[in-house]
Design a protein around this motif. Sequence first.
Motif, PDB file in Angstrom:
ATOM      1  N   GLY A   1      -6.271 -23.475 -19.180  1.00 18.90           N
ATOM      2  CA  GLY A   1      -5.930 -24.211 -20.699  1.00 18.90           C
ATOM      3  C   GLY A   1      -4.871 -24.803 -21.341  1.00 18.90           C
ATOM      4  O   GLY A   1      -3.726 -24.754 -20.878  1.00 18.90           O
ATOM      5  N   PHE A   2      -4.354 -25.552 -22.929  1.00 21.59           N
ATOM      6  CA  PHE A   2      -3.981 -25.902 -23.150  1.00 21.59           C
ATOM      7  C   PHE A   2      -3.264 -25.358 -24.150  1.00 21.59           C
ATOM      8  O   PHE A   2      -3.954 -24.270 -24.283  1.00 21.59           O
ATOM      9  CB  PHE A   2      -3.573 -27.432 -23.127  1.00 21.59           C
ATOM     10  CG  PHE A   2      -4.380 -28.286 -22.192  1.00 21.59           C
ATOM     11  CD1 PHE A   2      -2.941 -28.902 -21.181  1.00 21.59           C
ATOM     12  CD2 PHE A   2      -5.242 -27.733 -21.246  1.00 21.59           C
ATOM     13  CE1 PHE A   2      -3.413 -30.141 -20.588  1.00 21.59           C
ATOM     14  CE2 PHE A   2      -5.681 -29.161 -20.570  1.00 21.59           C
ATOM     15  CZ  PHE A   2      -4.209 -29.836 -19.639  1.00 21.59           C
ATOM     16  N   GLY A   3      -1.380 -25.461 -23.769  1.00 21.53           N
ATOM     17  CA  GLY A   3      -1.271 -24.511 -24.848  1.00 21.53           C
ATOM     18  C   GLY A   3      -0.909 -24.681 -26.030  1.00 21.53           C
ATOM     19  O   GLY A   3      -1.471 -26.026 -25.738  1.00 21.53           O
ATOM     20  N   PRO A   4      -0.395 -24.232 -27.815  1.00 18.10           N
ATOM     21  CA  PRO A   4       0.303 -24.540 -28.776  1.00 18.10           C
ATOM     22  C   PRO A   4       1.425 -25.551 -28.573  1.00 18.10           C
ATOM     23  O   PRO A   4       0.684 -27.085 -29.480  1.00 18.10           O
ATOM     24  CB  PRO A   4       0.133 -23.479 -29.982  1.00 18.10           C
ATOM     25  CG  PRO A   4       0.649 -22.703 -28.688  1.00 18.10           C
ATOM     26  CD  PRO A   4       0.067 -22.360 -27.859  1.00 18.10           C
ATOM     27  N   ASN A   5       1.417 -25.970 -26.989  1.00 17.70           N
ATOM     28  CA  ASN A   5       2.005 -27.535 -27.421  1.00 17.70           C
ATOM     29  C   ASN A   5       1.923 -28.031 -26.268  1.00 17.70           C
ATOM     30  O   ASN A   5       2.380 -29.300 -25.839  1.00 17.70           O
ATOM     31  CB  ASN A   5       4.032 -26.593 -26.167  1.00 17.70           C
ATOM     32  CG  ASN A   5       3.383 -25.570 -25.507  1.00 17.70           C
ATOM     33  OD1 ASN A   5       2.305 -25.675 -24.618  1.00 17.70           O
ATOM     34  ND2 ASN A   5       4.425 -25.284 -24.837  1.00 17.70           N
ATOM     35  N   GLY A   6       0.551 -28.132 -26.016  1.00 11.44           N
ATOM     36  CA  GLY A   6      -0.107 -29.077 -25.541  1.00 11.44           C
ATOM     37  C   GLY A   6      -0.243 -29.354 -24.299  1.00 11.44           C
ATOM     38  O   GLY A   6      -0.350 -30.001 -22.876  1.00 11.44           O
ATOM     39  N   LEU A   7       0.669 -28.686 -23.292  1.00  9.81           N
ATOM     40  CA  LEU A   7       0.804 -28.177 -21.792  1.00  9.81           C
ATOM     41  C   LEU A   7       0.040 -26.786 -21.610  1.00  9.81           C
ATOM     42  O   LEU A   7      -0.185 -25.938 -21.520  1.00  9.81           O
ATOM     43  CB  LEU A   7       2.150 -27.740 -21.776  1.00  9.81           C
ATOM     44  CG  LEU A   7       3.497 -28.232 -22.280  1.00  9.81           C
ATOM     45  CD1 LEU A   7       5.038 -28.231 -22.280  1.00  9.81           C
ATOM     46  CD2 LEU A   7       3.558 -29.797 -21.610  1.00  9.81           C
TER      47      LEU A   7
END
Length: 488
Positions: free
Chosen positions: A444-450
């Motif tokens: 998945g993707f972190g809170p930074n969208g990465l």
Amino acid sequence: MPSTHFDSHAQNDIVSLDACALSRAVQARDVSCVEVMQAYLAQVGRLNPQVNAIVAMQDRDALLALAQERDAQLSRGDNLGPLHGFPQAPKDILPVADMVTTKGSPIFAGEVSQADAIVFERMRRAGAIFIGRTNSPEFGLGGHTYNPVYGTTRNAFDPSRSAGGSSGGAAVAVALHMLPFADGTDMMGSLRTPAAFNNVFGFRSSPGCVPYGPGDDVFFQQFSVAGPVARTVEDLGLLLSVQAGFDARAPLSRRSDAPSAFSSALERDMRGTRIGWLADLDGHLPMEPGVLETCVSALRHFETAGCSVEAARVDFDIERLWHAWLDLRSFTFAGVNAPLYRDETRCALLKPEAVWEIERGLRLSGEQVYDAVRERSAWYRAINALFARFDFLVMPAAQVFPFDAEMHWPSSIGQRKMDTYHRWMEAVVPATMASLPALCAPAGFGPNGLPTGLQIIGAAQTDLAVLQMGLAYDRASGYSRTRSTLLG
């Protein structure tokens, strides 16, 4: 399964296919090898200037001529195999006949190889057409793909960020549909780190699963392995079925494996499977905020697939493991590259991290190396004991999200300063040091969208089982189906 048909064989339709579907379409002659080559070359032309994943591109007309030859072979009933007509770009670390192999070093810039590494020999024999090389850091050192020969490879989801490494070019090329899948190598996470950074799959196979070499050392070297990078687990299995299997030139490769199983036996009911969650190894591994939380959130998808997930702990001093790893890595690297260091002209062209590894390795005594081998063996016994309770172990594949591409490497994680150029990727060492198969799967993707990834680690030589678990997890999570906005 019905074959895939194309309206006017649109190039985007071709590159959007997963590798298994593309292989079926080529075999059924629903799409020609020339059309496949044209589509992929167009995709490379459109996106590669933004990310610099594929380097040393071959002549377009020559590639189209080879594709035309592949079509003629099919017309005669001469099918080379599952990679028939597939554009591929071997990682610029191992040699490819009649292509430049720089290893990312100016020392070897322009040096043309005379023979294929075994893995490339097999891919070529299965029908692949080599269109260029995928970029790698110098000598594959470090988890960030940049070098003075070809420059920096940039992340598929944010070109201002690192692609990871050392198979960074391969992971980005796959994520952006510039290759249907790709080869890579992994010593210290070189397949796993870039897979995590680019939301694709990277598989560190067990030593001996894929023959490595030929080389000067065919016995001692057991850290570096070759393996696949792909957008789906099925695609991983297809490429691995070509790469794997015994070769007499690599005496530690395995005769017992049936490589076809990797592409034909991935379906498995995982209900009742026991997952051990290693997390950050009891706080030993520093984590960028958001990485561990993203991975913990992904664990629920194992439960959706019918698995149980419990916290797991290895009874071992991880700092001892790290220092044993440092010694064995430096010893191995120095053994191969000390002649470059002793040549004043060539030494001046080595990056500081390479000099550091060589000097460390040359200082080691035989007793120190053997002590490190003993520590490695003790580590294997400790982690192997967990497989009495668990079928698979899971832990983060990366300790940081993709970082600024202009950095050499992360000098700290949170408040903890990194004491070597690769300490920030320590999470990949446990599987390498135990010679266990490890699949990096999107988490998945972190809170930074990465993006980030999880390692699914199996017991010794359970490569097929790890891919089976990966397939069940991926179907439950769906993370791998998120595509980069660069694809349009």
